[in-house]
Design a protein around this motif. Structure first.
Motif, mmCIF file in Angstrom:
data_model
loop_
_atom_site.group_PDB
_atom_site.id
_atom_site.type_symbol
_atom_site.label_atom_id
_atom_site.label_comp_id
_atom_site.label_asym_id
_atom_site.label_seq_id
_atom_site.Cartn_x
_atom_site.Cartn_y
_atom_site.Cartn_z
ATOM 1 N N SER A 34 0.828 -1.208 0.000
ATOM 2 C CA SER A 34 0.000 0.000 0.000
ATOM 3 C C SER A 34 0.860 1.254 0.000
ATOM 4 O O SER A 34 0.599 2.201 -0.750
ATOM 5 C CB SER A 34 -0.921 0.016 1.224
ATOM 6 N N LEU A 35 1.878 1.265 0.844
ATOM 7 C CA LEU A 35 2.786 2.403 0.909
ATOM 8 C C LEU A 35 3.479 2.606 -0.438
ATOM 9 O O LEU A 35 3.539 3.720 -0.961
ATOM 10 C CB LEU A 35 3.825 2.196 2.017
ATOM 11 N N CYS A 36 3.984 1.537 -1.021
ATOM 12 C CA CYS A 36 4.694 1.652 -2.298
ATOM 13 C C CYS A 36 3.747 2.059 -3.425
ATOM 14 O O CYS A 36 4.125 2.827 -4.307
ATOM 15 C CB CYS A 36 5.410 0.350 -2.625
ATOM 16 N N GLY A 37 2.519 1.557 -3.393
ATOM 17 C CA GLY A 37 1.532 1.987 -4.377
ATOM 18 C C GLY A 37 1.241 3.469 -4.243
ATOM 19 O O GLY A 37 1.155 4.198 -5.238
ATOM 20 N N TRP A 38 1.093 3.925 -2.999
ATOM 21 C CA TRP A 38 0.860 5.338 -2.721
ATOM 22 C C TRP A 38 2.011 6.186 -3.277
ATOM 23 O O TRP A 38 1.787 7.180 -3.964
ATOM 24 C CB TRP A 38 0.717 5.514 -1.205
ATOM 25 N N LEU A 39 3.239 5.772 -2.985
ATOM 26 C CA LEU A 39 4.403 6.519 -3.439
ATOM 27 C C LEU A 39 4.552 6.452 -4.965
ATOM 28 O O LEU A 39 4.850 7.456 -5.605
ATOM 29 C CB LEU A 39 5.670 6.000 -2.760
ATOM 30 N N ALA A 40 4.343 5.280 -5.547
ATOM 31 C CA ALA A 40 4.479 5.117 -6.996
ATOM 32 C C ALA A 40 3.411 5.903 -7.750
ATOM 33 O O ALA A 40 3.634 6.346 -8.874
ATOM 34 C CB ALA A 40 4.412 3.642 -7.380
ATOM 35 N N GLY A 41 2.254 6.096 -7.130
ATOM 36 C CA GLY A 41 1.177 6.845 -7.758
ATOM 37 C C GLY A 41 1.300 8.347 -7.585
ATOM 38 O O GLY A 41 0.457 9.098 -8.057
ATOM 39 N N GLY A 42 2.328 8.781 -6.867
ATOM 40 C CA GLY A 42 2.547 10.209 -6.685
ATOM 41 C C GLY A 42 2.183 10.724 -5.312
ATOM 42 O O GLY A 42 2.213 11.929 -5.067
ATOM 43 N N GLY A 43 1.841 9.817 -4.394
ATOM 44 C CA GLY A 43 1.518 10.229 -3.029
ATOM 45 C C GLY A 43 2.749 10.719 -2.287
ATOM 46 O O GLY A 43 3.879 10.343 -2.606
ATOM 47 N N SER A 44 2.512 11.535 -1.313
ATOM 48 C CA SER A 44 3.578 12.151 -0.529
ATOM 49 C C SER A 44 4.211 11.160 0.451
ATOM 50 O O SER A 44 3.527 10.321 1.025
ATOM 51 C CB SER A 44 2.984 13.339 0.236
ATOM 52 N N ALA A 45 5.504 11.330 0.662
ATOM 53 C CA ALA A 45 6.231 10.493 1.626
ATOM 54 C C ALA A 45 6.301 11.173 2.989
ATOM 55 O O ALA A 45 7.191 10.887 3.774
ATOM 56 C CB ALA A 45 7.637 10.207 1.110
ATOM 57 N N GLN A 46 5.342 12.041 3.278
ATOM 58 C CA GLN A 46 5.334 12.736 4.564
ATOM 59 C C GLN A 46 4.986 11.782 5.699
ATOM 60 O O GLN A 46 4.477 10.691 5.483
ATOM 61 C CB GLN A 46 4.351 13.898 4.528
ATOM 62 N N ALA A 47 5.251 12.232 6.915
ATOM 63 C CA ALA A 47 5.089 11.394 8.104
ATOM 64 C C ALA A 47 3.653 10.924 8.330
ATOM 65 O O ALA A 47 3.438 9.923 9.002
ATOM 66 C CB ALA A 47 5.602 12.141 9.333
ATOM 67 N N ASP A 48 2.659 11.600 7.750
ATOM 68 C CA ASP A 48 1.262 11.196 7.941
ATOM 69 C C ASP A 48 0.803 10.158 6.914
ATOM 70 O O ASP A 48 -0.386 9.916 6.745
ATOM 71 C CB ASP A 48 0.345 12.414 7.904
ATOM 72 N N TRP A 49 1.735 9.500 6.260
ATOM 73 C CA TRP A 49 1.422 8.544 5.202
ATOM 74 C C TRP A 49 0.481 7.430 5.649
ATOM 75 O O TRP A 49 -0.367 6.980 4.877
ATOM 76 C CB TRP A 49 2.704 7.930 4.635
ATOM 77 N N LEU A 50 0.609 6.975 6.866
ATOM 78 C CA LEU A 50 -0.157 5.812 7.310
ATOM 79 C C LEU A 50 -1.654 6.108 7.275
ATOM 80 O O LEU A 50 -2.438 5.295 6.774
ATOM 81 C CB LEU A 50 0.296 5.383 8.707
ATOM 82 N N ALA A 51 -2.068 7.250 7.783
ATOM 83 C CA ALA A 51 -3.488 7.615 7.759
ATOM 84 C C ALA A 51 -3.983 7.755 6.321
ATOM 85 O O ALA A 51 -5.101 7.352 5.998
ATOM 86 C CB ALA A 51 -3.708 8.915 8.529
ATOM 87 N N ARG A 52 -3.138 8.292 5.463
ATOM 88 C CA ARG A 52 -3.530 8.473 4.059
ATOM 89 C C ARG A 52 -3.663 7.129 3.346
ATOM 90 O O ARG A 52 -4.625 6.886 2.632
ATOM 91 C CB ARG A 52 -2.520 9.353 3.344
ATOM 92 N N VAL A 53 -2.690 6.255 3.545
ATOM 93 C CA VAL A 53 -2.686 4.960 2.875
ATOM 94 C C VAL A 53 -3.822 4.070 3.388
ATOM 95 O O VAL A 53 -4.441 3.334 2.621
ATOM 96 C CB VAL A 53 -1.313 4.267 3.061
ATOM 97 N N MET A 54 -4.109 4.166 4.671
ATOM 98 C CA MET A 54 -5.180 3.370 5.263
ATOM 99 C C MET A 54 -6.546 4.056 5.114
ATOM 100 O O MET A 54 -7.560 3.502 5.504
ATOM 101 C CB MET A 54 -4.892 3.096 6.739
ATOM 102 N N ALA A 55 -6.552 5.269 4.541
ATOM 103 C CA ALA A 55 -7.774 6.060 4.348
ATOM 104 C C ALA A 55 -8.547 6.192 5.656
ATOM 105 O O ALA A 55 -9.755 6.007 5.717
ATOM 106 C CB ALA A 55 -8.636 5.463 3.233
#
Length: 185
Positions: A34-55
């Motif tokens: 999920s994290l790698c998909g988020w990053l590969a799709g252009g998502g931010s690598a900021q510290a709040d990634w977990l909430a974003r990736v888990m929606a």
């Protein structure tokens, strides 16, 4: 490209342990996907990634230096580095074929979710990336194999390598290509 080596991913057990403390409803391999998909799709690598990736906005940010924070920083660095040192967070080779193949398919399911969240419905993908995304979707729908022989072991290694390269290709189209287009404008 940097000349310094990229730090590796935290252990799967460290990630699982922290996920357990946070009561996250997924496994470490799927979360990394999920994290790698988020990053590969252009998502931010900021510290709040977990909430974003888990929606889920109620999920707290991972503590600095924790296994989940290390997972974020190492994954982002590996994807950004063009030396192809990108790794999947999967069980060790001594785990059963069922556990390892199941983790690869879970990783792919996670990747598709994270990628969709970040890239949206119509990401700027090449024909090769569209094909790779379709193949990742097929893998995400696959079932773990209970047992197998050396041929099955070799096939799993090939699948893992395909996933690695597909992720780098998708990241290249969505992130690196966008950065290149911005520099040209």
């Amino acid at each position: 490209m940097s000349s310094e080596p990229i730090s590796g991913l935290p252990t799967i057990s460290a990630v699982d342990a922290q996920m357990g403390r946070l009561s996250l409803p997924t496994g470490a391999s799927e979360l990394h996907g999920s994290l790698c998909g988020w990053l590969a799709g252009g998502g931010s690598a900021q510290a709040d990634w977990l909430a974003r990736v888990m929606a889920d906005d109620d999920i707290a940010m991972p503590e600095t230096g924790s296994a989940l924070d290390e997972l974020r920083t190492a994954s982002a660095a590996q994807l950004a580095d063009r030396s192809f040192d990108f790794e999947l967070l999967l069980p060790d080779a001594d785990a059963s074929l069922a556990e390892r193949s199941g983790a690869v398919f879970d990783w792919c399911r996670g990747f598709l979710g994270g990628f969709g969240l970040a890239a949206g419905a119509q990401p700027p993908l090449s024909a090769e990336s569209l094909e790779a995304l379709a193949d990742l979707a097929k893998l995400a729908g696959a079932q773990a194999q209970d047992d197998g022989d050396e041929e099955d072991e070799a096939a799993l290694v090939e699948i893992e390598e395909f996933v690695r390269v597909a992720v780098l290709l998708l990241h290249g189209d969505c992130v690196l290509g966008a950065q290149h287009r911005q520099r040209l404008n």
